[in-house]
Design a protein around this motif. Structure first.
Motif, PDB file in Angstrom:
ATOM      1  N   UNK A 158       0.861  -1.201   0.049  1.00 11.46           N
ATOM      2  CA  UNK A 158       0.094  -0.018  -0.110  1.00 11.46           C
ATOM      3  C   UNK A 158       0.903   1.307   0.123  1.00 11.46           C
ATOM      4  N   UNK A 159       2.078   1.174   0.736  1.00 11.56           N
ATOM      5  CA  UNK A 159       3.081   2.339   0.843  1.00 11.56           C
ATOM      6  C   UNK A 159       3.390   2.396  -0.375  1.00 11.56           C
ATOM      7  N   UNK A 160       4.014   1.419  -1.258  1.00 18.12           N
ATOM      8  CA  UNK A 160       4.697   1.775  -2.363  1.00 18.12           C
ATOM      9  C   UNK A 160       3.984   2.228  -3.392  1.00 18.12           C
ATOM     10  N   UNK A 161       2.385   2.010  -3.339  1.00 17.56           N
ATOM     11  CA  UNK A 161       1.646   2.585  -4.425  1.00 17.56           C
ATOM     12  C   UNK A 161       1.173   3.967  -4.077  1.00 17.56           C
ATOM     13  N   UNK A 162       1.724   4.510  -3.042  1.00 19.81           N
ATOM     14  CA  UNK A 162       1.462   5.790  -2.521  1.00 19.81           C
ATOM     15  C   UNK A 162       0.220   5.870  -1.799  1.00 19.81           C
ATOM     16  N   UNK A 163      -0.439   5.024  -1.099  1.00 25.03           N
ATOM     17  CA  UNK A 163      -1.489   4.904  -0.325  1.00 25.03           C
ATOM     18  C   UNK A 163      -2.644   4.491  -1.267  1.00 25.03           C
ATOM     19  N   UNK A 164      -3.972   4.293  -0.595  1.00 25.01           N
ATOM     20  CA  UNK A 164      -5.065   4.249  -1.274  1.00 25.01           C
ATOM     21  C   UNK A 164      -6.258   4.882  -0.789  1.00 25.01           C
ATOM     22  N   UNK A 165      -7.343   5.136  -1.595  1.00 24.64           N
ATOM     23  CA  UNK A 165      -8.364   5.845  -1.172  1.00 24.64           C
ATOM     24  C   UNK A 165      -9.722   5.019  -1.284  1.00 24.64           C
ATOM     25  N   UNK A 166     -10.236   4.791  -0.085  1.00 26.87           N
ATOM     26  CA  UNK A 166     -11.318   3.796   0.152  1.00 26.87           C
ATOM     27  C   UNK A 166     -12.915   4.794   0.678  1.00 26.87           C
ATOM     28  N   UNK A 167     -13.828   4.250   0.389  1.00 25.14           N
ATOM     29  CA  UNK A 167     -15.134   4.699   0.935  1.00 25.14           C
ATOM     30  C   UNK A 167     -15.744   3.940   2.210  1.00 25.14           C
ATOM     31  N   UNK A 168     -15.541   4.658   3.663  1.00 25.78           N
ATOM     32  CA  UNK A 168     -15.918   4.045   4.560  1.00 25.78           C
ATOM     33  C   UNK A 168     -17.125   4.116   4.968  1.00 25.78           C
ATOM     34  N   UNK A 169     -17.865   2.820   5.279  1.00 23.37           N
ATOM     35  CA  UNK A 169     -19.262   2.957   5.608  1.00 23.37           C
ATOM     36  C   UNK A 169     -19.794   3.599   6.838  1.00 23.37           C
ATOM     37  N   UNK A 170     -18.748   3.447   7.836  1.00 25.62           N
ATOM     38  CA  UNK A 170     -19.307   4.021   9.138  1.00 25.62           C
ATOM     39  C   UNK A 170     -17.929   4.400  10.028  1.00 25.62           C
ATOM     40  N   UNK A 171     -17.909   5.468  10.767  1.00 24.25           N
ATOM     41  CA  UNK A 171     -16.622   5.709  11.613  1.00 24.25           C
ATOM     42  C   UNK A 171     -16.567   4.396  12.587  1.00 24.25           C
ATOM     43  N   UNK A 172     -15.067   4.518  12.932  1.00 24.91           N
ATOM     44  CA  UNK A 172     -14.901   3.555  14.064  1.00 24.91           C
ATOM     45  C   UNK A 172     -13.559   3.845  14.397  1.00 24.91           C
ATOM     46  N   UNK A 173     -13.048   3.268  15.520  1.00 24.27           N
ATOM     47  CA  UNK A 173     -11.827   3.476  15.973  1.00 24.27           C
ATOM     48  C   UNK A 173     -10.994   1.798  16.129  1.00 24.27           C
ATOM     49  N   UNK A 178      -8.295   6.340  14.068  1.00 26.93           N
ATOM     50  CA  UNK A 178      -9.646   6.781  13.901  1.00 26.93           C
ATOM     51  C   UNK A 178      -9.871   6.664  12.360  1.00 26.93           C
ATOM     52  N   UNK A 179     -11.072   6.141  11.949  1.00 21.10           N
ATOM     53  CA  UNK A 179     -11.556   6.015  10.633  1.00 21.10           C
ATOM     54  C   UNK A 179     -12.895   6.465  10.538  1.00 21.10           C
ATOM     55  N   UNK A 180     -12.857   7.824  10.198  1.00 22.54           N
ATOM     56  CA  UNK A 180     -14.213   8.659   9.879  1.00 22.54           C
ATOM     57  C   UNK A 180     -14.996   7.895   8.594  1.00 22.54           C
ATOM     58  N   UNK A 181     -16.398   8.347   8.655  1.00 26.40           N
ATOM     59  CA  UNK A 181     -17.189   7.675   7.491  1.00 26.40           C
ATOM     60  C   UNK A 181     -16.944   8.596   6.356  1.00 26.40           C
ATOM     61  N   UNK A 182     -16.929   8.149   5.191  1.00 21.70           N
ATOM     62  CA  UNK A 182     -17.022   8.527   4.024  1.00 21.70           C
ATOM     63  C   UNK A 182     -15.631   8.285   3.234  1.00 21.70           C
ATOM     64  N   UNK A 183     -15.240   9.148   2.310  1.00 21.59           N
ATOM     65  CA  UNK A 183     -14.015   8.848   1.549  1.00 21.59           C
ATOM     66  C   UNK A 183     -12.802   8.978   2.198  1.00 21.59           C
ATOM     67  N   UNK A 184     -11.920   8.135   2.619  1.00 20.93           N
ATOM     68  CA  UNK A 184     -10.729   8.531   3.313  1.00 20.93           C
ATOM     69  C   UNK A 184      -9.571   7.774   2.399  1.00 20.93           C
TER      70      UNK A 184
END
Length: 306
Positions: A158-173, A178-184
């Motif tokens: 993941x680090x080698x490709x410069x990170x990834x962007x995902x759409x998180x369904x709900x916020x959680x820790x 911390x992983x907020x809801x939405x695109x992260x």
């Protein structure tokens, strides 16, 4: 032509030759490193030809193929267990990939062991070979290739490709993050934690499987970008450390040439079941009609006669 013009022309020709030489050296360097890495990760397996795929595949004819992704939690002096099992069917003519996660607690017959157990235990019992045979029997489809990924070091990719962007369904820790809801956007360490959390997910292991597939899909899309060529050395180094596959370098070249359109549409399928304790051990019991429906869907995507 004056001597000045001749000299200018020679300078331009020399510059073009130098440029082409540099480009050629760069391309050779990339190709050489790529070939070296593919040789490092190539791990053929001893396996009898499957009766589910009696004839040899033809990449040039763009026959659909299936690949089993095995995420392994490897430990020192221990083969470990398969932390995740994801089957990908790839159909370039339909320009699509279908991905289905098999819950690791799924109770099924372990091929070569002669007893029912959790499907992910097949790896602990007999490595890649037993896992392939067990998954193939469970889904009743041919499994053509495998790619085994060390989950702990997955973050390097993941680090080698410069990170990834995902759409998180709900916020959680989870584990201090911390992983907020939405695109992260996630770096390697966060992506690994994002893909591993399951106990605080209302959907349990099913939600965890979806997050794993999100990260894999993001890597596939990121890896297809030519902009990553400048970072190819880090990418190939991460791959060399963390991946094993029975795909050869030539296989991969053929797939790149003939199957790249399949990434246009990636669909995630789900296997549903019900948790049950048997002799004090938790299993996921998948109803036969559910297993058969998923099997039929994958057969259709693989263009297998039903």
């Amino acid at each position: 032509m004056t001597s000045g013009r001749k000299r200018t022309k020679r300078i331009w020709i020399g510059a073009i030759v130098l440029f082409l030489a540099l480009v050629g050296a760069y391309v050779f360097s990339v190709y050489h490193k790529l070939q070296q890495t593919m040789n490092e990760i190539h791990a053929p397996i001893e396996r009898a030809n499957s009766d589910k795929r009696p004839d040899a595949l033809s990449f040039t004819k763009q026959q659909p193929i299936s690949i089993l992704l095995i995420g392994v939690d490897e430990r020192k002096n221990d083969r470990g267990r398969a932390d995740s099992l994801i089957v990908m069917t790839v159909n370039p003519k339909k320009q699509s990939i279908e991905m289905v996660s098999i819950p690791r607690d799924t109770r099924t017959m372990i091929v070569g062991k002669g007893k029912e157990d959790k499907i992910n235990h097949s790896y602990a019992f007999g490595g890649v070979e037993m896992t392939l045979a067990t998954v193939e029997q469970f889904l009743d489809i041919p499994i053509d290739y495998y790619i085994k990924v060390n989950m702990e070091s997955f973050k390097d990719i993941v680090d080698a490709v410069g990170g990834v962007t995902v759409n998180n369904a709900f916020s959680f820790e989870y584990e201090g993050e911390s992983f907020p809801k939405g695109e992260i956007t996630l770096n390697g360490e966060k992506a690994l934690k994002y893909a591993r959390m399951r106990y605080d997910d209302p959907r349990g292991d099913f939600g965890r499987q979806d997050r794993q597939k999100q990260v894999i899909e993001a890597i596939i899309k990121k890896g297809a970008s030519f902009s990553l060529l400048t970072n190819y050395n880090d990418i190939l180094e991460a791959i060399g450390k963390n991946i094993k596959t029975n795909l050869t370098f030539d296989d991969m070249k053929q797939i790149q040439a003939n199957y790249k359109e399949a990434r246009r549409h990636i669909e995630q399928l789900h296997i549903q079941g019900k948790g049950q304790k048997i002799n004090g051990i938790y299993y996921l019991i998948v109803p036969e009609e559910e297993r058969a429906a998923i099997s039929q869907r994958l057969k259709e995507h693989l263009d297998i006669d039903l």
